[in-house]
Design a protein around this motif. Structure first.
Motif, PDB file in Angstrom:
ATOM      1  N   GLU A   1       0.815  -1.218   0.000  1.00  0.00           N
ATOM      2  CA  GLU A   1       0.000   0.000   0.000  1.00  0.00           C
ATOM      3  C   GLU A   1       0.846   1.264   0.000  1.00  0.00           C
ATOM      4  O   GLU A   1       0.323   2.368  -0.128  1.00  0.00           O
ATOM      5  N   THR A   2       2.169   1.108   0.155  1.00  0.00           N
ATOM      6  CA  THR A   2       3.069   2.256   0.156  1.00  0.00           C
ATOM      7  C   THR A   2       3.588   2.509  -1.250  1.00  0.00           C
ATOM      8  O   THR A   2       4.049   1.575  -1.913  1.00  0.00           O
ATOM      9  N   PRO A   3       3.527   3.742  -1.756  1.00  0.00           N
ATOM     10  CA  PRO A   3       4.078   4.034  -3.092  1.00  0.00           C
ATOM     11  C   PRO A   3       5.539   3.637  -3.186  1.00  0.00           C
ATOM     12  O   PRO A   3       6.291   3.748  -2.213  1.00  0.00           O
ATOM     13  N   ILE A   4       5.946   3.177  -4.356  1.00  0.00           N
ATOM     14  CA  ILE A   4       7.319   2.714  -4.550  1.00  0.00           C
ATOM     15  C   ILE A   4       8.326   3.796  -4.185  1.00  0.00           C
ATOM     16  O   ILE A   4       9.357   3.524  -3.563  1.00  0.00           O
TER      17      ILE A   4
ATOM     18  N   ASN B   1      23.635  -2.208 -15.272  1.00  0.00           N
ATOM     19  CA  ASN B   1      23.946  -1.625 -13.971  1.00  0.00           C
ATOM     20  C   ASN B   1      22.682  -0.942 -13.463  1.00  0.00           C
ATOM     21  O   ASN B   1      22.144  -0.042 -14.116  1.00  0.00           O
ATOM     22  N   LEU B   2      22.192  -1.360 -12.305  1.00  0.00           N
ATOM     23  CA  LEU B   2      20.961  -0.801 -11.751  1.00  0.00           C
ATOM     24  C   LEU B   2      21.228   0.280 -10.715  1.00  0.00           C
ATOM     25  O   LEU B   2      20.285   0.825 -10.138  1.00  0.00           O
ATOM     26  N   ALA B   3      22.500   0.583 -10.496  1.00  0.00           N
ATOM     27  CA  ALA B   3      22.858   1.548  -9.463  1.00  0.00           C
ATOM     28  C   ALA B   3      23.204   2.915 -10.047  1.00  0.00           C
ATOM     29  O   ALA B   3      23.669   3.792  -9.320  1.00  0.00           O
ATOM     30  N   ASP B   4      22.989   3.094 -11.356  1.00  0.00           N
ATOM     31  CA  ASP B   4      23.238   4.404 -11.959  1.00  0.00           C
ATOM     32  C   ASP B   4      21.922   4.981 -12.468  1.00  0.00           C
ATOM     33  O   ASP B   4      20.850   4.482 -12.151  1.00  0.00           O
ATOM     34  N   SER B   5      22.019   6.019 -13.281  1.00  0.00           N
ATOM     35  CA  SER B   5      20.803   6.685 -13.779  1.00  0.00           C
ATOM     36  C   SER B   5      20.522   6.343 -15.234  1.00  0.00           C
ATOM     37  O   SER B   5      19.709   7.006 -15.883  1.00  0.00           O
ATOM     38  N   ASP B   6      21.187   5.339 -15.761  1.00  0.00           N
ATOM     39  CA  ASP B   6      21.009   4.944 -17.151  1.00  0.00           C
ATOM     40  C   ASP B   6      20.053   3.756 -17.222  1.00  0.00           C
ATOM     41  O   ASP B   6      20.344   2.689 -16.670  1.00  0.00           O
TER      42      ASP B   6
ATOM     43  N   GLY C   1      13.537   2.953 -19.045  1.00  0.00           N
ATOM     44  CA  GLY C   1      13.047   4.022 -18.189  1.00  0.00           C
ATOM     45  C   GLY C   1      13.247   3.698 -16.727  1.00  0.00           C
ATOM     46  O   GLY C   1      13.114   2.555 -16.294  1.00  0.00           O
ATOM     47  N   GLY C   2      13.573   4.719 -15.939  1.00  0.00           N
ATOM     48  CA  GLY C   2      13.880   4.518 -14.532  1.00  0.00           C
ATOM     49  C   GLY C   2      12.831   5.028 -13.580  1.00  0.00           C
ATOM     50  O   GLY C   2      13.099   5.142 -12.373  1.00  0.00           O
ATOM     51  N   SER C   3      11.624   5.323 -14.062  1.00  0.00           N
ATOM     52  CA  SER C   3      10.560   5.731 -13.155  1.00  0.00           C
ATOM     53  C   SER C   3      10.095   4.531 -12.340  1.00  0.00           C
ATOM     54  O   SER C   3      10.334   3.376 -12.704  1.00  0.00           O
ATOM     55  N   ALA C   4       9.423   4.793 -11.233  1.00  0.00           N
ATOM     56  CA  ALA C   4       8.977   3.713 -10.350  1.00  0.00           C
ATOM     57  C   ALA C   4       8.078   2.727 -11.086  1.00  0.00           C
ATOM     58  O   ALA C   4       8.230   1.509 -10.968  1.00  0.00           O
TER      59      ALA C   4
END
Length: 296
Positions: free
Chosen positions: A113-116, A153-158, A162-165
């Motif tokens: 129930e908590t937003p990502i 790599n999931l720890a960067d911004s690439d 898409g990287g939205s929740a």
């Protein structure tokens, strides 16, 4: 397994167990003409070998293993024999899953129930999400989520998709089927080389300008549908950004030009499995929160 093979295994196993038990029984005592304390006549480095019977505790351990083997053979399934315990790996999995859900179900439902985006504010949610990641995702993406050759790599911004929740959750739940076609037969070696030089140019790497100019024409005709006209990528299709000098298929300590030529020539098929049916919605939601937190 047919009834014949079932009976064959039972009979063969029983025969060997009986043989071992008989061997232990008939050799448990020394021959009448030999007495304890006598030596075998064998000596090495001043140490003599005594001809003594096996210790009773050691002998009894053998009998215990035989009894255990018989019990195991009867209690657990074998072929079309269900076993007296009616045990199956599926039943055990379902039982353990039910016990886990009963113990932790309320916690997972509360986090659902908590937003990502807000899950990272809970230390407990992050610990649980990290454990889910280590158990299910680290094999491909690494313990630290920084990926390997061919695994993002999931720890960067690439982000490829898409990287939205919501997009991260969709990638985890539904999986992704990436497909980079092979262009060698279509473009030929010269065409592949030209496109490679153009990709090196727009990513800020050393390149052959004359070849890059030819490659730009080919790129606009063949590659822009997935990578966009400016090479920044189309996330809806999982087309990577080729201008940021971040490479999914770059072999460490190897010439980047060679890696790009390999990709353009032979294509790539990077597939991400779907986890919705494996983990369930609640765990996918929690895992999504953890992955989202890595880049935010």
């Amino acid at each position: 397994m047919s009834s014949f093979w079932n009976a064959y295994i039972f009979a063969l196993t029983g025969f060997f167990l009986l043989g071992i038990a008989s061997l232990l029984y008939f050799t448990r005592r020394m021959p009448n003409n030999e007495k304890p304390g006598e030596t075998t006549g064998h000596s090495f480095d001043g140490i003599e070998e005594y001809n003594n019977p096996m210790p009773k505790w050691w002998l009894n351990m053998f009998y215990i293993t035989i009894v255990f083997a018989l019990g195991y053979l009867i209690y657990y399934p074998l072929g079309n024999w269900d076993g007296l315990g009616k045990w199956t790996s599926i039943n055990q999995l379902e039982s353990e899953t039910a016990a886990h859900d009963e113990k932790y179900g309320d916690i997972f439902r509360r986090f659902l129930e908590t937003p990502i985006e807000e899950l990272q504010e809970s230390a407990q949610a992050m610990r649980m999400g990290q454990q889910l990641f280590v158990n299910n995702c680290s094999l491909c993406h690494g313990q630290n989520a920084q990926g390997y050759y061919g695994f993002p790599n999931l720890a960067d911004s690439d982000w490829l998709y898409g990287g939205s929740a919501d997009l991260i959750k969709h990638s985890i739940a539904e999986g992704r089927d990436g497909q980079m076609p092979a262009w060698k037969d279509t473009l030929g070696d010269q065409g592949v080389s030209a496109v490679t030089e153009y990709v090196l140019q727009i990513s800020g790497n050393e390149h052959v300008a004359s070849q890059a100019k030819k490659g730009e024409v080919i790129f606009q005709q063949m590659c822009m549908a997935c990578h966009a006209a400016d090479g920044t990528g189309v996330q809806a299709l999982g087309g990577p950004n080729l201008t940021d000098d971040i490479w999914l298929y770059d072999v460490p300590n190897q010439d980047l030009r060679r890696d790009i030529i390999t990709t353009v020539s032979n294509g790539r098929a990077g597939n991400m499995p779907a986890w919705q049916d494996i983990l369930g919605e609640e765990k996918v939601h929690l895992l999504s929160g953890y992955v989202y937190s890595l880049g935010n």
